[in-house]
Design an enzyme around this catalytic site. Sequence first.
Site, PDB file in Angstrom:
ATOM      1  N   SER A 102     -13.701  45.663 -59.207  1.00 21.58           N
ATOM      2  CA  SER A 102     -12.664  46.496 -59.829  1.00 21.58           C
ATOM      3  C   SER A 102     -11.949  47.231 -58.718  1.00 21.58           C
ATOM      4  CB  SER A 102     -13.326  47.519 -60.762  1.00 21.58           C
ATOM      5  OG  SER A 102     -12.446  48.603 -61.039  1.00 21.58           O
TER       6      SER A 102
ATOM      7  N   TYR B 273     -19.611  53.822 -63.347  1.00 21.07           N
ATOM      8  CA  TYR B 273     -18.829  52.579 -63.204  1.00 21.07           C
ATOM      9  C   TYR B 273     -18.361  52.402 -61.751  1.00 21.07           C
ATOM     10  CZ  TYR B 273     -15.263  49.058 -64.298  1.00 21.07           C
ATOM     11  OH  TYR B 273     -14.507  47.912 -64.343  1.00 21.07           O
TER      12      TYR B 273
HETATM   13  C1  BGC Z   1     -11.558  49.539 -65.693  1.00 23.83           C
HETATM   14  C2  BGC Z   1     -10.418  49.834 -66.633  1.00 23.83           C
HETATM   15  C3  BGC Z   1      -9.306  50.540 -65.884  1.00 23.83           C
HETATM   16  C4  BGC Z   1      -8.957  49.845 -64.581  1.00 23.83           C
HETATM   17  C5  BGC Z   1      -7.966  50.634 -63.735  1.00 23.83           C
HETATM   18  C6  BGC Z   1     -11.029  48.779 -64.511  1.00 23.83           C
HETATM   19  O1  BGC Z   1     -12.055  48.367 -63.661  1.00 23.83           O
HETATM   20  O2  BGC Z   1     -12.564  48.783 -66.379  1.00 23.83           O
HETATM   21  O3  BGC Z   1     -10.869  50.620 -67.706  1.00 23.83           O
HETATM   22  O4  BGC Z   1      -8.143  50.578 -66.701  1.00 23.83           O
HETATM   23  O5  BGC Z   1     -10.119  49.618 -63.831  1.00 23.83           O
HETATM   24  O6  BGC Z   1      -8.307  51.994 -63.631  1.00 23.83           O
END
Ligand code: BGC
Length: 272
Positions: free
Chosen positions: A157, A170
């Site tokens: 991410s 996360y």
């Molecule tokens: C998250 C999303 C978020 C995006 C940008 C992703 O990894 O799961 O919820 O919109 O990152 O912030």
Amino acid sequence: MIELAFKDQVVIVTGSSSGIGRACAVHFGNNGAHVVVNYSSNAAEGQQVVDEIRSNGGTAILVKADVSKEEEVKALFSQTINEFGRLDILVSNAGLQKDAPFLEMTLEQWQKVIDVNLTGQFLACREAARQFIAQTKTTTETTHSELAVGKIVLMSSVHDVIPWAGHVNYAASKGGIMMFMKSISQELAPHKIRVNSVSPGAIKTPINQEVWSDPDKYKDLLQLIPYKRIGTAQDVAKAVAWLASDDSDYVNGETLYIDGGMTLYPEFADNG
Ligand code: BGC
């Protein structure tokens, strides 16, 4: 006739009953791969993905497994081998969010995200690497191949580099994925296994529906994206496919950002 890019290659996409995983599964299926669609709780959605691939003329099976459970991951891989006889590609995608302000975050919220997003990718990648090495030893076909004998693409991410208040579990899991990916890439490259990650920004999927379905939050979100549009799951699937293809054979241990420029510090465009 044009040769399909993944003709007869076997691919497992973890967490492919919805979102980015689903788009990856369908993309691989449309391009000739035999696809293992994995889900952990929503069998009906998983079956829809299998049906879509089959109705497009592809091959797919549905396998339930929670990637955070070692025995279930092992069963996912053995079912794949029983069905298709080999594995060529793992898209280690399954992931989730359990958001909370740091001061209120429970151990359970922390643990669940680390278990699925980080430990789950460890378990899936380890099983895939073991399989790639085992099948290389048993076939002469690939032993002297110039190309990779197995390809792994991990789902990271933009939050492997962008800190994210309110989502520390996360962000920690994805930051962990960055070094996990690079370290296993270094270790597995001599076996001719390629390992890379994709880091999506804001992609229109169920994980962030709360943001893109609210007009005010959506407007704020676009401020963070220089390219001024939210991404689609297909944007990510196409990049994953490239990293899993022989066209990227010399790409190892890289993270590809698919984010419309979200990691370009957009707030500095007219400031600072
Ligand atoms: C998250 C999303 C978020 C995006 C940008 C992703 O990894 O799961 O919820 O919109 O990152 O912030």
